[in-house]
Design a protein around this motif. Sequence first.
Motif, mmCIF file in Angstrom:
data_model
loop_
_atom_site.group_PDB
_atom_site.id
_atom_site.type_symbol
_atom_site.label_atom_id
_atom_site.label_comp_id
_atom_site.label_asym_id
_atom_site.label_seq_id
_atom_site.Cartn_x
_atom_site.Cartn_y
_atom_site.Cartn_z
ATOM 1 N N GLU A 1 10.865 3.299 1.643
ATOM 2 C CA GLU A 1 10.720 2.171 2.577
ATOM 3 C C GLU A 1 9.849 1.081 1.962
ATOM 4 O OE1 GLU A 1 10.357 5.346 3.296
ATOM 5 O OE2 GLU A 1 11.167 5.838 5.273
ATOM 6 N N THR A 2 8.716 1.488 1.421
ATOM 7 C CA THR A 2 7.745 0.518 0.905
ATOM 8 C C THR A 2 8.298 -0.215 -0.314
ATOM 9 O OG1 THR A 2 5.945 1.825 1.799
ATOM 10 C CG2 THR A 2 5.372 0.304 0.007
ATOM 11 N N LEU A 3 8.952 0.528 -1.205
ATOM 12 C CA LEU A 3 9.479 -0.135 -2.417
ATOM 13 C C LEU A 3 10.624 -1.082 -2.053
ATOM 14 C CD1 LEU A 3 9.284 2.713 -5.089
ATOM 15 C CD2 LEU A 3 7.606 0.959 -4.506
ATOM 16 N N ALA B 1 0.844 -1.197 0.000
ATOM 17 C CA ALA B 1 0.000 0.000 0.000
ATOM 18 C C ALA B 1 0.874 1.240 0.000
ATOM 19 C CB ALA B 1 -0.915 -0.006 1.218
ATOM 20 N N SER B 2 0.698 2.080 -0.984
ATOM 21 C CA SER B 2 1.433 3.335 -1.028
ATOM 22 C C SER B 2 0.677 4.298 -1.933
ATOM 23 C CB SER B 2 2.850 3.112 -1.583
ATOM 24 O OG SER B 2 3.493 4.353 -1.757
ATOM 25 N N LYS B 3 0.289 5.408 -1.384
ATOM 26 C CA LYS B 3 -0.463 6.363 -2.195
ATOM 27 C C LYS B 3 0.340 6.772 -3.430
ATOM 28 C CE LYS B 3 -2.573 10.865 -2.215
ATOM 29 N NZ LYS B 3 -2.991 12.058 -1.519
ATOM 30 N N THR B 4 1.597 7.078 -3.208
ATOM 31 C CA THR B 4 2.425 7.577 -4.305
ATOM 32 C C THR B 4 3.129 6.458 -5.076
ATOM 33 O OG1 THR B 4 4.238 7.740 -2.735
ATOM 34 C CG2 THR B 4 2.939 9.744 -3.122
ATOM 35 N N PHE B 5 3.302 5.346 -4.441
ATOM 36 C CA PHE B 5 4.114 4.234 -4.934
ATOM 37 C C PHE B 5 5.540 4.667 -5.279
ATOM 38 C CE2 PHE B 5 4.325 -0.193 -6.240
ATOM 39 C CZ PHE B 5 3.368 -0.732 -5.387
HETATM 40 O O1 F6P Z 1 6.292 11.031 4.548
HETATM 41 C C1 F6P Z 1 4.996 11.123 5.037
HETATM 42 C C2 F6P Z 1 4.019 10.397 4.151
HETATM 43 O O2 F6P Z 1 3.935 11.008 2.903
HETATM 44 C C3 F6P Z 1 2.641 10.300 4.804
HETATM 45 O O3 F6P Z 1 1.876 11.421 4.590
HETATM 46 C C4 F6P Z 1 2.119 9.061 4.176
HETATM 47 O O4 F6P Z 1 1.029 8.510 4.877
HETATM 48 C C5 F6P Z 1 3.336 8.183 4.179
HETATM 49 O O5 F6P Z 1 4.425 9.046 3.956
HETATM 50 C C6 F6P Z 1 3.345 7.074 3.166
HETATM 51 O O6 F6P Z 1 3.231 7.569 1.869
HETATM 52 P P1 F6P Z 1 2.786 6.623 0.684
HETATM 53 O O7 F6P Z 1 1.427 6.092 1.011
HETATM 54 O O8 F6P Z 1 2.788 7.478 -0.537
HETATM 55 O O9 F6P Z 1 3.775 5.497 0.589
#
Ligand code: F6P
Length: 497
Positions: A191-193, A183-187
């Motif tokens: 950390e997530t990638l 889950a990542s709004k921006t992808f």
């Molecule tokens: O760095 C803060 C932030 O942008 C938060 O606002 C957000 O919830 C989090 O990082 C994760 O961002 P994303 O969902 O884009 O991975």
Amino acid sequence: MTTSAWTDLSNRGLTPLSTLFEQEPDRLSRLTGEVAGIYFDLSKTHIDAKLVETLPGLAEERGLSAARDALFAGGIVNPTEGRPADHLAERGQGAAGAVDSAAARRERMRALVDAIEAGAFGDITGVLHIGIGGSVLGPALLVDALSGTAPRIDVSFLSNIDGQAFDRAVEVLDPATTLVIAASKTFTTAETLSNLQAAMDWLRGAGIADPQGRVIAVTAAPEAALEAGIDDTRILQFSEGVGGRYSLWSAVSVTAALALGWTAFEELLEGAAEMDRHFRYSEPGKNLALLAALADQLYVQNAGAQSRAVFAYDERLELLPSYLQQLEMESNGKSVSVTGEAVERSAPVTWGGVGTDAQHAVFQLLHQGTALIPVEFVAVAEDESSLPDHHRLLLLNAFAQGAALMRGKPSDDPHRNYAGNRPSITILLDRLDPRTLGALIAFYEHRTFANAVLMGINPFDQFGVELGKEIARKLGEGAEAADLDPSTRALMERAAI
Ligand code: F6P
């Protein structure tokens, strides 16, 4: 912007709590209320009848009605990014297009949940949910609070960029039957990638032939997920207008829907919608989120409070304080108003823990320290544990602490003196279920919004998080490239990175 009601709020004297109870016989009925199976008691705050009388004027002067109408109509309430705040559309409020699109996306999410449950991915016994900030705190709170002692599925949440965290998260999962939800709004979040890549390697290492086929992406940037190699059929999209810390109403909660069942997810949304109606239509003096915001502002602007503490008197709500930290601090931790002027005081630090543990660790300062820290107790009346006596004691403790903070106990011995007159709010859920939890979280969202409007702040942007990320990226290319100070360069050398 300084208005007369705002000046009055900031400068009025605060009558001691015990006097307020003597002077206002109807105080309890005026400062308590119930919505969606949750009882709110604000009577142990310094809000008095006169202040409540000024609330309609204060709200008017600060533009609350217009701001709230814009929020509920899907207007541009986040002007610095030119966006609406679409999380309300996830629960049926907002511009018609946004509501329809949220509903259509929810149908897709449901179809995917049904397919997973029907075995489209084989036998799935666990989920590794990867995300950070708003992309993990909400679903983690939901799953932890609501899955009880016999979860439908094993769920591990992975957020930190730390191999230790990764090892712990996958330790409890069987790679042969685990689904990865990224889950990542921006992808684009590093950390997530990185964690997604590590999860792929983990699956591949366990002999899974097509690790990508086990990944579901949840994002507002589907093109970035496609680029990361995730098939369109496994991408769940949510609106760009849904902020990360407001995203648990969207497909970001697909993990929670799998762990708790679809009905639970729908009940969560319904509970939130009930609170939405309360916030939208209740008159100021009865509007619980607005009254709570009034108390918040009274302590911040008038008494200079720099922190507020939230204690969950229920182990299932252990993650609530960290969820609220992001909601409140990322939304309202700003130094300028929506029009760019300096604001003197904005959001206090939100912190907290679990009662009764916290009583034996940090309550000393709350009772006798020099800082004014408004406290919030969140408890659940119904006991679902196997130990009813424990539950009774838990609630007794929560209520006793509120009473003790307010009442104090004079002593000639200064070390044993309790000054009292310390404020608290108590929130008592009839029971903890998806509906009450949805309503509780929505209450905090509206309170955060009301605080922002009263302070003149835009709660929906978060530019403050960017600089550190930018410098970390540059440091990755070497201290020279980052052009940094001697202290940071020495740290790089010392850590040999
Ligand atoms: O760095 C803060 C932030 O942008 C938060 O606002 C957000 O919830 C989090 O990082 C994760 O961002 P994303 O969902 O884009 O991975």
